[in-house]
Design an enzyme around this catalytic site. Sequence first.
Site, PDB file in Angstrom:
ATOM      1  N   LYS A  13       0.965  -1.018  -0.074  1.00  0.00           N
ATOM      2  CA  LYS A  13       0.149   0.061  -0.023  1.00  0.00           C
ATOM      3  C   LYS A  13       0.757   1.284  -0.073  1.00  0.00           C
ATOM      4  CE  LYS A  13      -1.902  -1.059   4.028  1.00  0.00           C
ATOM      5  NZ  LYS A  13      -1.156  -2.458   4.290  1.00  0.00           N
ATOM      6  N   ARG A  88      -9.942   0.687   8.463  1.00  0.00           N
ATOM      7  CA  ARG A  88      -9.503  -0.705   8.632  1.00  0.00           C
ATOM      8  C   ARG A  88     -10.435  -1.186   9.518  1.00  0.00           C
ATOM      9  NH1 ARG A  88      -3.669   0.315   8.858  1.00  0.00           N
ATOM     10  NH2 ARG A  88      -2.728  -1.670   9.418  1.00  0.00           N
ATOM     11  N   ARG A 127      11.949  -4.687   5.204  1.00  0.00           N
ATOM     12  CA  ARG A 127      11.784  -3.216   4.761  1.00  0.00           C
ATOM     13  C   ARG A 127      12.428  -2.357   5.611  1.00  0.00           C
ATOM     14  NH1 ARG A 127       5.563  -1.693   5.549  1.00  0.00           N
ATOM     15  NH2 ARG A 127       5.683  -2.349   7.708  1.00  0.00           N
ATOM     16  N   ARG A 161      10.828   0.107  11.086  1.00  0.00           N
ATOM     17  CA  ARG A 161       9.842   0.121  12.178  1.00  0.00           C
ATOM     18  C   ARG A 161       9.736  -0.850  13.324  1.00  0.00           C
ATOM     19  NH1 ARG A 161       4.808   0.448   8.109  1.00  0.00           N
ATOM     20  NH2 ARG A 161       3.817  -0.830   9.932  1.00  0.00           N
ATOM     21  N   ARG A 172      -0.691  -8.453  13.204  1.00  0.00           N
ATOM     22  CA  ARG A 172      -1.260  -7.531  12.380  1.00  0.00           C
ATOM     23  C   ARG A 172      -2.066  -8.307  11.339  1.00  0.00           C
ATOM     24  NH1 ARG A 172       4.191  -4.465  11.163  1.00  0.00           N
ATOM     25  NH2 ARG A 172       3.365  -3.863   9.535  1.00  0.00           N
TER      26      ARG A 172
HETATM   27  P1  AP5 Z   1       4.823  -1.556   1.953  1.00  0.00           P
HETATM   28  O1  AP5 Z   1       4.352  -0.867   0.849  1.00  0.00           O
HETATM   29  O2  AP5 Z   1       5.803  -0.761   2.810  1.00  0.00           O
HETATM   30  O3  AP5 Z   1       3.703  -2.282   2.609  1.00  0.00           O
HETATM   31  P2  AP5 Z   1       2.377  -1.729   3.305  1.00  0.00           P
HETATM   32  O4  AP5 Z   1       1.229  -2.410   2.711  1.00  0.00           O
HETATM   33  O5  AP5 Z   1       2.255  -0.270   3.410  1.00  0.00           O
HETATM   34  O6  AP5 Z   1       2.369  -2.479   4.835  1.00  0.00           O
HETATM   35  P3  AP5 Z   1       2.523  -1.961   6.190  1.00  0.00           P
HETATM   36  O7  AP5 Z   1       2.999  -2.877   6.841  1.00  0.00           O
HETATM   37  O8  AP5 Z   1       2.718  -0.259   6.106  1.00  0.00           O
HETATM   38  O9  AP5 Z   1       0.911  -2.001   6.451  1.00  0.00           O
HETATM   39  P4  AP5 Z   1       0.123  -1.977   7.858  1.00  0.00           P
HETATM   40  O10 AP5 Z   1      -1.185  -1.793   7.446  1.00  0.00           O
HETATM   41  O11 AP5 Z   1       0.379  -3.104   8.610  1.00  0.00           O
HETATM   42  O12 AP5 Z   1       0.842  -0.866   8.518  1.00  0.00           O
HETATM   43  P5  AP5 Z   1       0.364   0.638   8.827  1.00  0.00           P
HETATM   44  O13 AP5 Z   1       1.451   1.517   8.579  1.00  0.00           O
HETATM   45  O14 AP5 Z   1      -1.106   1.034   7.973  1.00  0.00           O
HETATM   46  O15 AP5 Z   1       5.719  -2.775   1.296  1.00  0.00           O
HETATM   47  C1  AP5 Z   1       6.258  -3.483   2.459  1.00  0.00           C
HETATM   48  C2  AP5 Z   1       7.663  -4.035   1.957  1.00  0.00           C
HETATM   49  O16 AP5 Z   1       7.584  -4.837   0.722  1.00  0.00           O
HETATM   50  C3  AP5 Z   1       8.627  -2.875   1.401  1.00  0.00           C
HETATM   51  O17 AP5 Z   1       9.937  -2.909   2.026  1.00  0.00           O
HETATM   52  C4  AP5 Z   1       8.569  -2.858  -0.172  1.00  0.00           C
HETATM   53  O18 AP5 Z   1       9.660  -2.251  -0.743  1.00  0.00           O
HETATM   54  C5  AP5 Z   1       8.276  -4.374  -0.340  1.00  0.00           C
HETATM   55  N1  AP5 Z   1       7.214  -4.524  -1.534  1.00  0.00           N
HETATM   56  C6  AP5 Z   1       6.223  -3.800  -1.709  1.00  0.00           C
HETATM   57  N2  AP5 Z   1       5.495  -4.473  -2.825  1.00  0.00           N
HETATM   58  C7  AP5 Z   1       6.417  -5.194  -3.018  1.00  0.00           C
HETATM   59  C8  AP5 Z   1       6.118  -6.074  -4.380  1.00  0.00           C
HETATM   60  N3  AP5 Z   1       5.019  -6.160  -5.368  1.00  0.00           N
HETATM   61  N4  AP5 Z   1       7.002  -7.038  -4.413  1.00  0.00           N
HETATM   62  C9  AP5 Z   1       8.232  -7.241  -3.678  1.00  0.00           C
HETATM   63  N5  AP5 Z   1       8.424  -6.519  -2.527  1.00  0.00           N
HETATM   64  C10 AP5 Z   1       7.565  -5.386  -2.344  1.00  0.00           C
HETATM   65  O19 AP5 Z   1      -0.182   0.540  10.376  1.00  0.00           O
HETATM   66  C11 AP5 Z   1       0.819   0.148  11.590  1.00  0.00           C
HETATM   67  C12 AP5 Z   1      -0.086   0.189  12.751  1.00  0.00           C
HETATM   68  O20 AP5 Z   1      -0.623   1.441  13.018  1.00  0.00           O
HETATM   69  C13 AP5 Z   1      -1.256  -0.656  12.747  1.00  0.00           C
HETATM   70  O21 AP5 Z   1      -0.783  -2.019  13.326  1.00  0.00           O
HETATM   71  C14 AP5 Z   1      -2.043   0.016  13.887  1.00  0.00           C
HETATM   72  O22 AP5 Z   1      -1.459  -0.331  15.193  1.00  0.00           O
HETATM   73  C15 AP5 Z   1      -1.952   1.331  13.632  1.00  0.00           C
HETATM   74  N6  AP5 Z   1      -2.830   1.782  12.706  1.00  0.00           N
HETATM   75  C16 AP5 Z   1      -2.831   2.493  11.225  1.00  0.00           C
HETATM   76  N7  AP5 Z   1      -3.941   2.703  10.714  1.00  0.00           N
HETATM   77  C17 AP5 Z   1      -4.879   2.710  11.588  1.00  0.00           C
HETATM   78  C18 AP5 Z   1      -6.193   2.471  11.478  1.00  0.00           C
HETATM   79  N8  AP5 Z   1      -6.787   3.126  10.412  1.00  0.00           N
HETATM   80  N9  AP5 Z   1      -6.999   2.076  12.528  1.00  0.00           N
HETATM   81  C19 AP5 Z   1      -6.361   1.675  13.605  1.00  0.00           C
HETATM   82  N10 AP5 Z   1      -5.169   1.330  13.609  1.00  0.00           N
HETATM   83  C20 AP5 Z   1      -4.264   1.726  12.849  1.00  0.00           C
HETATM   84 MG    MG Z   2       2.308   1.156   4.673  1.00  0.00          MG
END
Ligand code: AP5
Ligand code: MG
Length: 215
Positions: A13, A88, A127, A161, A172
């Site tokens: 994402k 979410r 990552r 992170r 997660r």
């Molecule tokens: P990346 O693009 O970074 O993945 P992502 O989908 O953004 O994954 P996240 O880990 O950021 O998602 P998340 O939902 O767990 O975390 P968030 O920050 O939202 O890609 C990952 C890696 O893979 C990178 O190194 C990239 O280079 C590589 N990659 C990407 N695409 C690829 C491909 N096609 N092939 C190969 N490699 C690839 O949330 C974190 C925390 O915040 C949550 O756990 C929660 O506690 C809180 N939080 C955030 N939003 C909310 C909400 N709305 N409600 C409640 N709590 C929330």
């Molecule tokens: Mg992300």
Amino acid sequence: MNIILLGPPGAGKGTQAQRLVERHGMRQLSTGDMLRAAVKAETPVGLQAKAVMERGELVSDDIVSALIDAELAALDPAIGVIFDGYPRTAPQARSLDELLASHGRALDLVIELEVNEDALVERITGRFTCAGCGKGYHDTFERPAVDGVCDKCGSTEFKRRPDDNEETVRTRMVEYRAKTAPILPIYEARAIVRRVDGMADIDAVTAALERLIAG
Ligand code: AP5
Ligand code: MG
Ligand code: ZN
């Protein structure tokens, strides 16, 4: 255009949102990034969210919806938004409908990045991001052109992170399956859901997203 990117942790994402921002001048609204900034700044929200995020659980709906509200209020409605990591839960999906309406926006697309869960731990534990500009990288799948130097801003500092360890990733994923995947039918009923193969390489995923956005 206003788009939700939906998918489990590590689906891509953030990676794809950053590319769409660069190509289309859209705005990425990542609640994860906003919460991490709040944790770093030790704001009241950050102090509340820190431990929850370290466990890989979800922060309360009210907190994240208030963050999104503030961002939308400050943004010209002509600028398209990519929602990354929000909504979410079902209550967040309802809040988003209200927030979009109150800020003069409509939701155009919900794009689900379909990925094989087995790949996600490797993606997440590999990552890292630039400490200067926030550009995302991966030890194997997206290395900087020159080792140790950010392609985008030249910084030599990078960070990882605290929630990017295998144990937290498992939590997660459980949260995603239990609370986030069930919101898809809300959007399916509106016929705005599209699916993209998130297992393809990063450029191919971007190309698929571009085709969807072009209609
Ligand atoms: P990346 O693009 O970074 O993945 P992502 O989908 O953004 O994954 P996240 O880990 O950021 O998602 P998340 O939902 O767990 O975390 P968030 O920050 O939202 O890609 C990952 C890696 O893979 C990178 O190194 C990239 O280079 C590589 N990659 C990407 N695409 C690829 C491909 N096609 N092939 C190969 N490699 C690839 O949330 C974190 C925390 O915040 C949550 O756990 C929660 O506690 C809180 N939080 C955030 N939003 C909310 C909400 N709305 N409600 C409640 N709590 C929330
Ligand atoms: Mg992300
Ligand atoms: Zn950088």
